[in-house]
Design an enzyme around this catalytic site. Structure first.
Site, PDB file in Angstrom:
ATOM      1  CB  THR A 276       3.438   9.357  -3.796  1.00 40.64           C
ATOM      2  OG1 THR A 276       3.019   7.983  -2.957  1.00 40.64           O
ATOM      3  CG2 THR A 276       4.821   9.826  -3.510  1.00 40.64           C
ATOM      4  CG  ASP A 277      -3.282   7.394  -5.502  1.00 44.43           C
ATOM      5  OD1 ASP A 277      -3.153   6.969  -4.239  1.00 44.43           O
ATOM      6  OD2 ASP A 277      -3.818   7.416  -6.042  1.00 44.43           O
ATOM      7  CD1 TRP A 278      -0.795   0.881  -3.839  1.00 44.08           C
ATOM      8  CD2 TRP A 278      -2.197   1.614  -1.811  1.00 44.08           C
ATOM      9  NE1 TRP A 278      -1.481  -0.107  -2.885  1.00 44.08           N
ATOM     10  CE2 TRP A 278      -1.920   0.200  -1.349  1.00 44.08           C
ATOM     11  CE3 TRP A 278      -3.169   1.770  -0.842  1.00 44.08           C
ATOM     12  CZ2 TRP A 278      -2.319  -0.452  -0.266  1.00 44.08           C
ATOM     13  CZ3 TRP A 278      -2.862   1.303   0.504  1.00 44.08           C
ATOM     14  CH2 TRP A 278      -3.135   0.003   0.349  1.00 44.08           C
ATOM     15  NE  ARG A 279       2.585  -0.739  -3.342  1.00 44.84           N
ATOM     16  CZ  ARG A 279       2.749  -2.320  -4.125  1.00 44.84           C
ATOM     17  NH1 ARG A 279       1.739  -3.291  -4.509  1.00 44.84           N
ATOM     18  NH2 ARG A 279       2.425  -3.491  -1.603  1.00 44.84           N
TER      19      ARG A 279
END
Ligand code: BGC
Length: 727
Positions: A276-279
């Site tokens: 995933t991307d950041w959070r």
């Protein structure tokens, strides 16, 4: 107690794995999966950011098997220390994986990716990624969050600097070259790293150029525009992929089963690891598609994510969700399998310490060879936009040169955004680059002119000093542009102008009547209408990296004849955006009542110090069968005084079709180098692959009829000819 029962068996198991790393990978992963607790499984897919201040806490969590990978941890010694904890002190001894944003270089910084794309030189681009991989792998990194392959047609979006521009064909070529460069033939040899192609999908469609802003683009856009570079990266073997912050069809990418399963796995054939991307998992709550972290974790895992970047929510709530039957265990097993698979492919089970060699780290980082390659890339990326009266190249024996502008001695900004471990002290400024090239009798004058970062106009004193030295010079080199932080993530730019102070400086220097070479350092297309009017020559130098100053000086003084071509349209006016070359046909020509709709510099544009002449196009046949090919050839002649490289571009148009097609689309290009007076026949083979399109039902097909072939030096200056495709 039960947790530790397996230790002796596991030591043997892991040793066996070590002996035979490449064989029976699946069987070994199965064996591990059988003995992993749910907590250990969720630990493997937990990707956390490393901060040195939290080292001891992180080590404790590694010991407990709660972390599968770290980002922002680097340096061979540091990462060996962390790896030792995973391998020696965690129950299952599964090695960690270290990931990093090695976007355009690790320590030797290459030009920003948009600049690299302007070279259209896939060998150079591949080489540049391979230098980045070599340095990063020597510093303990095994995976980079690159290439970013998001097609973007809105230069207000700050992240346009990180991609390859507006065109899906050029974007696909660059995506493939960069994946091959990072990964080499195999990323198990310890000197390459795994590519993580991002951001899946359509992040570049950011509404109004505002980062993270959701635009609902069509499935046609998805398939025609945004997916092709991902497909090219997958075909080139990309080992991992990152889901975007944004959404498709208003469903966030990290919870989008259609995108991550149907499209990515079933249709595009991706077999690697999805990060995933950041959070972006916990973001599902802030984006309002679910009410709490438990639902977010379940949605993301079921949608198909394999690794959770920095939110920690899957680690926190995942095991209970499985126990309560809220998520099927096969979803976490799939994710763990993909993560372990990547670790196997990196050779970490075979030798968990293979990337931590301080000797190699010392030798590799900022080596002479790496700097030479960065210099080569920077020269090839520069685009000459204007050269009135052939002012360039300059003679090395000019009596007096005035170097003016806030970017003349700047080093930090030349590295661009996402400059990883780059250090400004290693950067060659434009001023130093020019000093390295000119003869001993040349006098160099310098003035900063104004500040780079201010929007407030208080630079008039420095401007008057700049005018004073400009008056004493034979030629002025003016260095203006964007500070690195005005580009990249969350750095949208609404007006697309350099700061008013800099514009004032350019105007004031123009008033002196002296010849002006304007060198632009920037990470996106800007509106350069006034700057172009106020300069004799204009060189787009982008944000050129560690060797930037030498590269620009080589171009200005003729050591390198510029050959770059714009990978993205430069608008004449911010109101034209989006302005791109592959517009669909419309019923009649219209524009604006207050401005032209023509770009200032079209896609594919770039001048040379020499002049290339294109002959008419010749076709091997005027009819093509669906299973056949035709050859389109032109003769290119160097009519000027200098040896030069030209990017010959081939576009195709389908003027009558059941859907409205773009007037022309880039399908092929070729770089040709010619000495003065030399000619060469350039041959392109056109086949059905170049004629396919998505019909009204989004089925890939072709339609018989007339096609147009355009060949030329940019998207708007082309020769043309037609042929018939039979049924
Ligand atoms: C960016 C990614 C990047 C990640 C890790 C995010 O904010 O969108 O492109 O790789 O941070 O630094």
């Amino acid at each position: 107690m039960t947790r530790f029962r397996y230790i002796p068996t596991l030591v043997l198991l892991v040793a066996a794995i070590g002996l035979n790393a490449q064989e029976n990978k699946n069987q070994k992963i199965d064996s591990l999966l059988k003995v992993m607790t749910l907590e250990e499984k969720f630990g493997q897919i937990n990707l956390l950011a490393y901060y040195s201040s939290q080292k001891e806490i992180i080590k404790e969590r590694i010991k407990k098997g709660e972390i599968g990978a770290l980002l922002k941890a680097n340096g061979a010694a540091n990462n060996r220390e962390l790896q030792k904890v995973a391998v020696e002190n965690s129950r299952l001894h599964i090695p960690l994986m270290f990931q990093e944003d090695v976007i355009h270089g690790y320590k030797t910084i290459a030009p920003v990716p948009l600049a690299e794309a302007a070279s259209w030189d896939m060998e150079a681009i591949q080489q540049s990624a391979s230098v980045a991989a070599s340095e990063a792998s020597a510093a303990g990194v095994q995976l980079t969050y690159a290439p970013m392959v998001d097609i973007c047609r809105d230069p207000r979006w700050g992240r346009i600097m990180e991609g390859a521009g507006e065109d899906p064909y050029l974007g696909s070529e660059v995506a493939s070259a960069r994946v091959k460069g990072f990964q080499g033939d195999s990323y198990t040899n310890g000197t390459n790293i795994m590519a993580c192609v991002k951001h899946f999908a359509g992040y570049g469609a950011a509404l109004s150029g505002e980062d993270y802003a959701i635009l609902d683009y069509s499935e046609r856009d998805l398939r025609e525009l945004y997916l092709p570079p991902f497909q090219a990266a997958i075909n080139a073997g990309a080992g991992s992929l990152m889901s975007a912050y944004t959404s498709y069809n208003a469903v966030p990418a990290s919870a989008n089963k259609f995108l991550l399963k149907t499209v990515l796995r079933d249709q595009m054939g991706f077999k690697g690891m999805v990060i995933t991307d950041w959070r972006t998992t916990s973001n599902l709550v802030s984006m309002g598609v679910c009410g709490d972290d438990s639902l977010a974790a379940a949605m993301a895992l079921e949608a198909g994510i394999d690794m959770d970047m920095t939110s920690g929510i899957l680690m926190k709530v995942g095991p209970d969700l499985i126990r309560k039957g809220k998520i099927d265990v096969k979803e976490i097993d799939r994710a763990v399998r993909n993560v372990l698979n990547a670790k196997f492919d990196m050779g970490l089970f075979e030798n968990p310490y293979k990337y931590f060699d301080e000797e190699r780290e010392k030798k590799e980082i900022l080596s002479k060879e790496n700097k030479e390659k960065a210099l080569d890339m920077a020269r090839k990326s520069m685009v000459l936009l204007k050269n009135d009266g052939d002012l360039l190249p300059l003679s090395r024996n000019i009596k007096t040169i005035a170097i003016i502008g806030p970017l003349a001695k700047d080093k930090k900004d030349l590295m661009g955004r996402w400059n990883c471990k780059g250090d400004e002290k290693d950067v060659i400024s434009l001023f130093d680059g020019i000093k390295n090239v000119v003869g001993p009798s040349t006098k160099i004058l310098y003035a900063e002119g104004c500040r780079l970062n201010g929007y407030k106009n208080n630079g008039s004193d420095s401007i008057s000093k700049a005018i004073e030295i400009a008056k004493q010079a034979d030629v002025i080199i003016l260095a203006v542009g964007e500070q690195a932080n005005f580009t990249g993530e969350t750095a949208g730019l609404a007006g697309l102008h350099i700061t008013p102070e800099q514009e004032q400086l350019v105007r004031a220097i123009h008033q002196t009547g002296k010849p002006i070479v304007n060198v632009l350092f920037n990470g996106r297309p800007l509106v350069l209408t006034e700057i172009a009017d106020n300069s004799t020559s204009l060189l787009e130098a982008w944000l050129p990296g560690t060797m930037g100053g030498d590269a620009v000086a080589d171009v200005l003084f003729g050591n390198y004849n510029p050959s770059g071509k714009l990978p993205v349209t430069f608008p004449a006016n911010a109101g034209q955006i989006p302005n791109f070359y592959a517009k669909r046909k419309k019923q009649s020509e219209t524009g604006y009542v207050d401005a032209s709709n023509k770009p200032l510099f079209p896609f594919g544009f770039g001048l040379s110090y020499t002049h290339f002449e294109y002959s008419k196009i010749k076709l091997s046949d005027i009819k093509m069968k669906p299973n056949g090919f035709i050859n389109a050839t032109i003769t290119l002649t160097n009519k000027g005084k200098y040896t030069g490289r030209e990017v010959v571009q081939l576009y195709i148009g389908d003027p009558v079709c059941s859907i409205i097609r773009p007037i022309k689309e880039l399908k092929k290009f070729s770089i040709v180098e010619l000495k003065p007076g030399e000619s060469k026949i350039v041959n392109f083979t056109i086949g059905l692959d170049d004629l396919y399109f998505f019909d009204k039902d989004l089925k890939k097909t072709y339609e018989p009829g007339t096609f147009k072939v355009y060949i030329g030096s940019n998207s708007s200056e082309t020769k043309e000819i037609s042929f018939e495709l039979s049924s």
